[in-house]
Design a protein around this motif. Structure first.
Motif, PDB file in Angstrom:
ATOM      1  N   GLY A   2     -38.790 -10.322  36.621  1.00 53.69           N
ATOM      2  CA  GLY A   2     -39.439  -9.804  35.418  1.00 53.69           C
ATOM      3  C   GLY A   2     -38.745 -10.202  34.215  1.00 53.69           C
ATOM      4  N   THR A   3     -37.393 -10.103  34.320  1.00 51.26           N
ATOM      5  CA  THR A   3     -36.602 -10.298  33.225  1.00 51.26           C
ATOM      6  C   THR A   3     -36.987 -11.698  32.579  1.00 51.26           C
ATOM      7  N   ALA A   4     -37.046 -12.721  33.360  1.00 49.29           N
ATOM      8  CA  ALA A   4     -37.307 -14.047  33.057  1.00 49.29           C
ATOM      9  C   ALA A   4     -38.656 -14.200  32.507  1.00 49.29           C
ATOM     10  N   MET A  59     -38.136   3.915  25.814  1.00 49.59           N
ATOM     11  CA  MET A  59     -38.249   4.750  26.857  1.00 49.59           C
ATOM     12  C   MET A  59     -38.656   3.639  27.927  1.00 49.59           C
ATOM     13  N   THR A  60     -37.456   2.647  28.139  1.00 51.89           N
ATOM     14  CA  THR A  60     -38.051   1.520  29.181  1.00 51.89           C
ATOM     15  C   THR A  60     -36.479   0.974  29.586  1.00 51.89           C
ATOM     16  N   PHE A  61     -36.859   0.044  30.490  1.00 51.85           N
ATOM     17  CA  PHE A  61     -35.433  -0.505  31.038  1.00 51.85           C
ATOM     18  C   PHE A  61     -35.220  -1.603  30.190  1.00 51.85           C
ATOM     19  N   ALA A  62     -33.751  -1.771  29.917  1.00 51.63           N
ATOM     20  CA  ALA A  62     -33.095  -2.368  28.761  1.00 51.63           C
ATOM     21  C   ALA A  62     -33.793  -4.051  28.713  1.00 51.63           C
ATOM     22  N   ALA A  63     -34.389  -4.747  29.833  1.00 49.75           N
ATOM     23  CA  ALA A  63     -34.908  -5.878  29.820  1.00 49.75           C
ATOM     24  C   ALA A  63     -36.059  -6.081  28.577  1.00 49.75           C
ATOM     25  N   SER A  64     -36.843  -4.704  28.430  1.00 52.60           N
ATOM     26  CA  SER A  64     -37.901  -4.944  27.351  1.00 52.60           C
ATOM     27  C   SER A  64     -37.466  -5.164  25.949  1.00 52.60           C
ATOM     28  N   PRO A  88     -45.277  -3.566  23.893  1.00 45.08           N
ATOM     29  CA  PRO A  88     -45.598  -2.328  24.529  1.00 45.08           C
ATOM     30  C   PRO A  88     -45.390  -2.293  25.893  1.00 45.08           C
ATOM     31  N   VAL A  89     -44.753  -1.272  26.473  1.00 45.14           N
ATOM     32  CA  VAL A  89     -44.629  -1.029  27.986  1.00 45.14           C
ATOM     33  C   VAL A  89     -45.342  -0.102  28.671  1.00 45.14           C
ATOM     34  N   HIS A  90     -46.286  -0.407  29.465  1.00 44.88           N
ATOM     35  CA  HIS A  90     -47.244   0.512  30.171  1.00 44.88           C
ATOM     36  C   HIS A  90     -46.074   1.375  30.984  1.00 44.88           C
ATOM     37  N   GLU A 134     -47.303  -7.645  26.544  1.00 49.79           N
ATOM     38  CA  GLU A 134     -47.052  -6.307  27.235  1.00 49.79           C
ATOM     39  C   GLU A 134     -46.260  -6.430  28.357  1.00 49.79           C
ATOM     40  N   ASP A 135     -45.194  -5.604  28.458  1.00 50.55           N
ATOM     41  CA  ASP A 135     -44.456  -5.523  29.887  1.00 50.55           C
ATOM     42  C   ASP A 135     -45.076  -4.573  30.797  1.00 50.55           C
ATOM     43  N   GLY A 136     -45.810  -5.258  31.514  1.00 49.63           N
ATOM     44  CA  GLY A 136     -46.421  -4.701  32.739  1.00 49.63           C
ATOM     45  C   GLY A 136     -45.791  -4.469  34.069  1.00 49.63           C
ATOM     46  N   ALA A 137     -44.391  -4.402  33.983  1.00 55.20           N
ATOM     47  CA  ALA A 137     -43.567  -4.246  35.146  1.00 55.20           C
ATOM     48  C   ALA A 137     -44.063  -3.059  35.883  1.00 55.20           C
ATOM     49  N   HIS A 138     -44.589  -1.947  35.203  1.00 59.92           N
ATOM     50  CA  HIS A 138     -44.959  -0.779  35.968  1.00 59.92           C
ATOM     51  C   HIS A 138     -46.641  -0.698  36.209  1.00 59.92           C
ATOM     52  N   ALA A 139     -47.230  -1.763  35.724  1.00 53.53           N
ATOM     53  CA  ALA A 139     -48.646  -1.712  35.498  1.00 53.53           C
ATOM     54  C   ALA A 139     -49.484  -2.653  36.351  1.00 53.53           C
ATOM     55  N   PHE A 195     -41.616  -8.417  40.395  1.00 50.64           N
ATOM     56  CA  PHE A 195     -41.841  -8.201  41.903  1.00 50.64           C
ATOM     57  C   PHE A 195     -40.717  -7.847  42.488  1.00 50.64           C
ATOM     58  N   HIS A 196     -39.712  -7.113  41.646  1.00 49.31           N
ATOM     59  CA  HIS A 196     -38.413  -6.386  42.331  1.00 49.31           C
ATOM     60  C   HIS A 196     -38.918  -5.374  43.330  1.00 49.31           C
ATOM     61  N   PRO A 197     -38.346  -5.041  44.540  1.00 44.63           N
ATOM     62  CA  PRO A 197     -38.689  -4.220  45.641  1.00 44.63           C
ATOM     63  C   PRO A 197     -39.347  -2.780  45.227  1.00 44.63           C
ATOM     64  N   VAL A 198     -38.805  -2.232  44.153  1.00 43.69           N
ATOM     65  CA  VAL A 198     -39.397  -0.898  43.937  1.00 43.69           C
ATOM     66  C   VAL A 198     -40.731  -0.921  42.885  1.00 43.69           C
ATOM     67  N   LYS A 199     -41.124  -2.210  42.528  1.00 40.25           N
ATOM     68  CA  LYS A 199     -42.244  -2.303  41.920  1.00 40.25           C
ATOM     69  C   LYS A 199     -43.623  -2.276  42.772  1.00 40.25           C
ATOM     70  N   HIS A 200     -44.657  -2.562  42.406  1.00 38.23           N
ATOM     71  CA  HIS A 200     -46.135  -2.279  43.200  1.00 38.23           C
ATOM     72  C   HIS A 200     -46.037  -3.400  44.294  1.00 38.23           C
ATOM     73  N   GLU A 238     -36.912 -10.685  44.488  1.00 41.87           N
ATOM     74  CA  GLU A 238     -37.079 -10.944  42.990  1.00 41.87           C
ATOM     75  C   GLU A 238     -37.933 -11.788  42.739  1.00 41.87           C
ATOM     76  N   GLY A 239     -38.793 -11.375  41.647  1.00 39.85           N
ATOM     77  CA  GLY A 239     -39.825 -12.448  41.246  1.00 39.85           C
ATOM     78  C   GLY A 239     -40.470 -11.751  39.961  1.00 39.85           C
ATOM     79  N   GLY A 240     -41.003 -12.447  39.133  1.00 41.65           N
ATOM     80  CA  GLY A 240     -41.893 -12.057  37.960  1.00 41.65           C
ATOM     81  C   GLY A 240     -43.038 -13.001  37.673  1.00 41.65           C
TER      82      GLY A 240
HETATM   83  C1  PLP Z   1     -38.359  -3.748  36.441  1.00 46.45           C
HETATM   84  C2  PLP Z   1     -38.551  -3.874  34.989  1.00 46.45           C
HETATM   85  C3  PLP Z   1     -38.267  -5.000  34.232  1.00 46.45           C
HETATM   86  C4  PLP Z   1     -37.191  -6.248  34.640  1.00 46.45           C
HETATM   87  O1  PLP Z   1     -37.828  -6.773  35.879  1.00 46.45           O
HETATM   88  P1  PLP Z   1     -36.759  -7.514  36.934  1.00 46.45           P
HETATM   89  O2  PLP Z   1     -37.769  -7.990  37.908  1.00 46.45           O
HETATM   90  O3  PLP Z   1     -36.107  -6.675  37.364  1.00 46.45           O
HETATM   91  O4  PLP Z   1     -36.103  -8.486  35.916  1.00 46.45           O
HETATM   92  C5  PLP Z   1     -38.604  -5.122  32.924  1.00 46.45           C
HETATM   93  N1  PLP Z   1     -39.160  -3.974  32.343  1.00 46.45           N
HETATM   94  C6  PLP Z   1     -39.473  -2.983  32.930  1.00 46.45           C
HETATM   95  C7  PLP Z   1     -40.016  -1.840  32.258  1.00 46.45           C
HETATM   96  C8  PLP Z   1     -39.239  -2.647  34.355  1.00 46.45           C
HETATM   97  O5  PLP Z   1     -39.250  -1.676  35.092  1.00 46.45           O
END
Ligand code: PLP
Length: 390
Positions: free
Chosen positions: A57-59, A81-86, A127-129, A153-158, A179-184, A189-191
């Motif tokens: 997702g960071t890539a 209010m997000t993960f640093a990658a945003s 924007p991060v959902h 849009e950072d849709g990592a949660h959405a 598509f990190h294991p905690v995501k939907h 790893e994946g994005g």
């Molecule tokens: C998980 C996440 C990312 C990064 O995704 P990775 O696949 O771990 O690189 C970016 N933004 C948000 C809001 C996330 O929750």
């Protein structure tokens, strides 16, 4: 002692494993047919014309910032209010992340604060959902149009969320997924980045592979069938076919995963809505959240104990609670870049009182019951006793 319940976890079944095994026995471990098949399925899930699968997702965020033409001296507005990658993705391009505060009800970036932070240097809004609840996209798109800004849009949660009947992934210029294991859904790893623009799609595809193209329409000259050209500095951000194979089967289960998440959220909401010391997540009418996270907010003034006490009491009970997120600019690295506390008071206030409870599709009813019972017990024991005046 109850067994450990994590805050999130993947759900990989036999069918997923079979698909991965078959791919391992096939001719292509990478740059093969599974990538296209995964992208086709993802386009459907996100309602977009194009999808580009990448390594994580960071890539995806990095690629989207590149395709949007973000560069040195530019400013990019996002939420703390997000993960640093945003925000890191803006730094990768030499740009400066600017943090706009959140709406204290939805916890999402506040369009009014975005507006107040737009300058002549602003190039994009990210924007991060947050938790899966879509941001106020009508207002954000209007601000972008009026000021000539890109919307990533950072849709990592959405993944699977909807805004006014439209799928997240089809609204802004580009949307990124993880598509990190905690995501939907997971690919290990994946994005991915989704977009409706062919021009952006072409840039994203090249960025994923060193800035190289083999497309005869894009080549400046053609020296033969072996010929390709590098047009800019890209990266190797490719996803493997092994990962894509897992992703294909995972996407088939997305509706089930979403349904399970929504059912557990309802259960939590029902259990906590009448507890005076707790604030349950607020949902706008016009959106359908994909519920990546269930965040409970403590009313600290009604408790004798602090967030840390509640957190530790739940960890003691083997519940893998978490906190999402430390405001990005509070990290020492951001401090070194000159960011100071106090710039987004709503985000800081929220951070002080939140705890993320376990929420994942593979969770059992019994596990959710245990989480509810445990939190209620901790809160009951931590209630402030009203001082009786004599
Ligand atoms: C998980 C996440 C990312 C990064 O995704 P990775 O696949 O771990 O690189 C970016 N933004 C948000 C809001 C996330 O929750």
């Amino acid at each position: 002692m109850h067994h450990y319940i994590p805050y999130a976890q993947q759900w990989v079944d036999e069918e997923d494993i079979q698909e991965v095994l078959e791919t391992l026995k096939s001719d292509y471990l990478t740059t093969g047919p599974k990538i296209n098949a995964f992208e086709d399925k993802l386009k459907e899930a996100a309602g977009a014309k194009y999808a580009v699968a990448v390594a994580n997702g960071t890539a995806a965020l990095h690629a989207a910032c590149f395709a949007a033409g973000i560069g040195e001296e530019d400013e990019v507005i996002t939420t703390p209010m997000t993960f640093a990658a945003s925000a890191n993705c803006a730094l990768y391009m030499g740009a400066r992340p600017i943090f706009a505060d959140i709406d204290p009800r939805t916890y999402n970036i506040d369009p009014k604060d975005i507006e107040s932070k737009i300058t002549r240097k602003t190039k994009a809004i990210i924007p991060v959902h947050f938790t899966g609840q879509p941001c106020d996209m009508d207002l954000i798109l209007k601000l972008a149009r009026d000021n000539g800004l890109a919307v990533i849009e950072d849709g990592a949660h959405a993944l699977g969320a909807e805004y006014k009947g439209r799928k997240i992934g089809s609204i802004g210029d580009m949307t990124t997924f993880s598509f990190h294991p905690v995501k939907h859904i997971t690919t290990g790893e994946g994005g991915a980045v989704t977009t409706n623009s062919e021009a952006l799609y072409n840039k994203l595809m090249m960025f994923r592979t060193h800035g190289i193209t083999r497309d005869s329409k894009q080549l400046l000259k053609n020296e033969g069938p072996w010929y390709y050209e590098q047009h800019f500095l890209g990266y190797n951000y490719r996803m493997t076919d092994i990962q894509a194979a897992l992703g294909i089967k995972q996407l088939e289960k997305l509706p089930l995963f979403l349904q399970k998440r929504r059912a557990y959220v309802e259960k939590y909401n029902k259990a906590f809505s009448n507890i005076e010391e707790l604030i349950i997540p607020y949902q706008l009418e016009a959106v359908k959240s994909s519920w990546h996270l269930y965040i409970i907010q403590l009313k600290l003034d009604k408790l004798n104990i602090g967030r840390r006490d509640v957190f530790e009491a739940l960890r003691q009970k083997n519940i893998g609670v978490n906190v999402h997120y430390i405001p990005v600019y509070d990290h020492p690295y951001y401090r070194k870049l000159g960011y100071r506390q106090g710039q987004c008071p709503n985000a800081e206030k929220l951070y002080a009182g939140i705890i993320t409870l376990p929420l994942f599709p593979k969770m059992k009813e019994e596990e959710a019951d245990y989480v509810i019972e445990s939190l209620l017990e901790v809160i009951e024991n931590g209630k402030s006793v009203p001082v009786v005046e004599r």
